[in-house]
Design an enzyme around this catalytic site. Structure first.
Site, PDB file in Angstrom:
ATOM      1  N   HIS A  79     -83.375 -25.325 -21.117  1.00 29.76           N
ATOM      2  CA  HIS A  79     -84.073 -24.168 -21.889  1.00 29.76           C
ATOM      3  C   HIS A  79     -82.983 -22.732 -22.158  1.00 29.76           C
ATOM      4  CE1 HIS A  79     -85.708 -22.465 -25.439  1.00 29.76           C
ATOM      5  NE2 HIS A  79     -86.196 -24.260 -25.534  1.00 29.76           N
ATOM      6  N   GLU A 149     -80.192 -28.093 -28.665  1.00 32.48           N
ATOM      7  CA  GLU A 149     -80.375 -26.423 -29.056  1.00 32.48           C
ATOM      8  C   GLU A 149     -80.402 -25.423 -29.482  1.00 32.48           C
ATOM      9  OE1 GLU A 149     -84.074 -26.565 -26.553  1.00 32.48           O
ATOM     10  OE2 GLU A 149     -85.135 -27.951 -27.618  1.00 32.48           O
TER      11      GLU A 149
END
Length: 210
Positions: A79, A149
């Site tokens: 992430h 993302e």
């Protein structure tokens, strides 16, 4: 906290979930056992991170073995905050992916560029580099979801337009076609993350490669 988690659990239990859609939630590590114990088993539970070995002197981290021991079956790796706040390298993320898969977890592997990288025209270079570090360590693509993302769209209120998301997703599929296999390119799930909400999720999801 547990009160807010209880609200999400109640919402998921009362809501009408599409049986053709796999739903996974990812609470902080200290709540993994609590969420798994109270959430309907048809909904997956993911850890937000884990380390690259089963056990050892890695104070403050968790392992895939621990995640599995509390009956959770997913982990998010790479992430943007792990990369850019905690300084995790592409190599480390690849090693984590390898160990998580070997341990029997399913992986949501994240890739995405920062704002300055997008503005410099480096989106594909960055995303492909990150994806290669992951792909080099994948043993079973059926257990991997790629999450695109863009860092500039996480928690900022800015969202890549559906066309921007589709463009990167399509190029990711092309990269997988050329560097992994046609079967993986056509079957792997690539989800978009970055200020997604009830108002924009439907339009994003309607794109061919999202």
């Amino acid at each position: 906290n547990k009160a807010s988690i209880d609200g999400i659990i109640q919402f998921l239990h009362e809501g009408e979930l599409d049986p053709s859609t796999e739903v996974v939630v990812a609470p902080p590590a200290v709540y993994l056992d609590y969420v798994r114990s109270n959430l309907d088993k048809k909904i997956g539970v993911a850890a937000q991170n884990c380390y690259k070995v089963e056990k050892g002197a890695f104070t403050g981290d968790i392992s895939p073995a621990m995640i599995k021991n509390v009956e959770c079956d997913w982990v998010i790796l790479g992430h943007s905050e792990r990369r850019h706040v905690f300084g995790e390298s592409d190599q480390l993320i690849g090693e984590k992916v390898k160990h998580a898969l070997e341990s029997g977890l399913k992986v949501i592997a994240c890739v995405g560029e920062k704002l300055d990288e997008r503005e410099a025209g480096l989106t594909e270079e960055v995303v492909f580099r990150q994806t290669k570090a992951i792909a080099d360590n994948v043993s079973d693509w059926s257990k991997v979801v790629i999450a695109y993302e863009p860092v500039w769209a996480i928690g900022t209120g800015k969202t890549a337009t559906p066309d921007q998301a589709q463009e990167v997703h399509a190029r990711l599929r092309q990269w997988l076609l050329e560097n992994v296999s046609p079967a993986v390119a056509s079957s792997v799930r690539i989800q978009y993350g970055g200020s997604v909400n009830a108002k924009n999720c439907r339009e994003l999801a309607e794109k061919e490669d999202v």
